[in-house]
Design a protein around this motif. Structure first.
Motif, short mmCIF file in Angstrom:
data_model
loop_
_atom_site.label_atom_id
_atom_site.label_comp_id
_atom_site.label_asym_id
_atom_site.label_seq_id
_atom_site.Cartn_x
_atom_site.Cartn_y
_atom_site.Cartn_z
N ARG A 65 7.17 -11.83 4.70
CA ARG A 65 6.34 -11.46 5.86
C ARG A 65 5.38 -10.34 5.52
NH1 ARG A 65 11.43 -12.04 8.74
NH2 ARG A 65 11.66 -9.78 8.70
N THR A 66 5.84 -9.36 4.76
CA THR A 66 4.98 -8.24 4.37
C THR A 66 3.84 -8.72 3.49
OG1 THR A 66 6.85 -6.71 4.51
CG2 THR A 66 4.93 -5.99 3.23
N LYS A 67 4.13 -9.55 2.52
CA LYS A 67 3.09 -10.09 1.63
C LYS A 67 2.07 -10.90 2.41
CE LYS A 67 5.93 -10.15 -2.53
NZ LYS A 67 6.71 -10.97 -3.45
N ALA A 68 2.54 -11.73 3.34
CA ALA A 68 1.63 -12.55 4.15
C ALA A 68 0.74 -11.67 5.03
CB ALA A 68 2.42 -13.52 5.02
N ALA A 69 1.31 -10.62 5.62
CA ALA A 69 0.53 -9.72 6.47
C ALA A 69 -0.52 -8.97 5.65
CB ALA A 69 1.45 -8.73 7.17
N LEU A 70 -0.17 -8.52 4.46
CA LEU A 70 -1.13 -7.82 3.61
C LEU A 70 -2.24 -8.76 3.14
CD1 LEU A 70 1.29 -5.59 1.49
CD2 LEU A 70 -0.34 -4.83 3.24
N GLN A 71 -1.89 -10.00 2.84
CA GLN A 71 -2.90 -10.99 2.43
C GLN A 71 -3.86 -11.26 3.57
OE1 GLN A 71 -3.51 -12.11 -0.61
NE2 GLN A 71 -5.27 -13.23 0.17
N ALA A 72 -3.35 -11.40 4.79
CA ALA A 72 -4.21 -11.63 5.95
C ALA A 72 -5.14 -10.44 6.18
CB ALA A 72 -3.35 -11.87 7.20
N LYS A 73 -4.64 -9.26 6.01
CA LYS A 73 -5.45 -8.04 6.17
C LYS A 73 -6.56 -8.01 5.12
CE LYS A 73 -4.96 -3.05 6.64
NZ LYS A 73 -4.03 -1.92 6.73
N LYS A 74 -6.21 -8.37 3.91
CA LYS A 74 -7.18 -8.40 2.81
C LYS A 74 -8.26 -9.44 3.08
CE LYS A 74 -7.19 -8.56 -2.23
NZ LYS A 74 -6.35 -8.75 -3.43
N GLU A 75 -7.86 -10.62 3.57
CA GLU A 75 -8.81 -11.69 3.86
C GLU A 75 -9.76 -11.31 5.00
OE1 GLU A 75 -6.37 -15.15 4.48
OE2 GLU A 75 -5.88 -15.31 2.34
N ARG A 76 -9.32 -10.46 5.93
CA ARG A 76 -10.19 -9.97 7.00
C ARG A 76 -11.16 -8.90 6.50
NH1 ARG A 76 -5.23 -9.92 10.05
NH2 ARG A 76 -5.13 -7.67 9.77
#
Length: 170
Positions: free
Chosen positions: A137-148
């Protein structure tokens, strides 16, 4: 954990994973409260207390957690039980928990003091799975933040913040 009703001596071990948790003291405080309540009910004697701010990740917990190593050594030396607030404060790794169960040091988690070997294995497996899910979940949230396009990292380490601080310090 069988036969612990006769045991009177214990060594306590408290752990939080991050410096932020360690500085706030709340996680340690909650663990200590649970252990103190257990000690009042059980009448056990406290032989030693160990506290650590360190990750619980991995099978090599004893090499990265010197306080746990010391707690286990004292428990073995004094024939005491290692007392923890919750199993996941010891580790979220089935192999580590299993090896500890075979090490000659009994341990009790205050949230399930009557747990037998099977229950501990099951709870360790659940804790390990939860650790994996937290990581995902942490990795997915960080990836989403990076993509934004959001800025990543610690803003305290940016030059725009550090240059004025350095100049002021000088």
């Amino acid at each position: 954990t069988e036969g612990l009703a006769m045991t009177k001596n214990c060594v306590t071990y408290f752990r939080v994973s991050t410096d932020k948790q360690g500085k706030s003291g709340l996680g340690i405080e909650a663990q200590k409260h649970a252990v103190e309540a257990f000690l009042k009910r059980s009448g056990w004697n406290l032989v030693g207390e160990f506290t650590e701010v360190e990750t619980g990740t991995g099978k090599n917990a004893l090499t990265i957690r010197p306080q746990l190593d010391q707690a286990l050594k004292l428990a073995k030396k004094t024939k005491a039980v290692l007392l923890i607030a919750k199993l996941d404060r010891l580790a979220r790794n089935v192999a580590f928990i299993s090896n500890l169960m075979d090490s000659g040091v009994d341990f009790v988690a205050t949230d399930m003091p009557d747990a037998n070997r099977l229950t501990i294995h099951i709870m360790a497996a659940i804790a390990e799975d939860e650790a994996r899910r937290i990581s995902e979940r942490t990795k997915a949230a960080l990836q989403a933040k990076k993509e934004r396009g959001e800025k990543m990292g610690n803003p305290q380490s940016s030059d725009t913040l550090n240059i004025p601080r350095i100049a002021k310090a000088d």
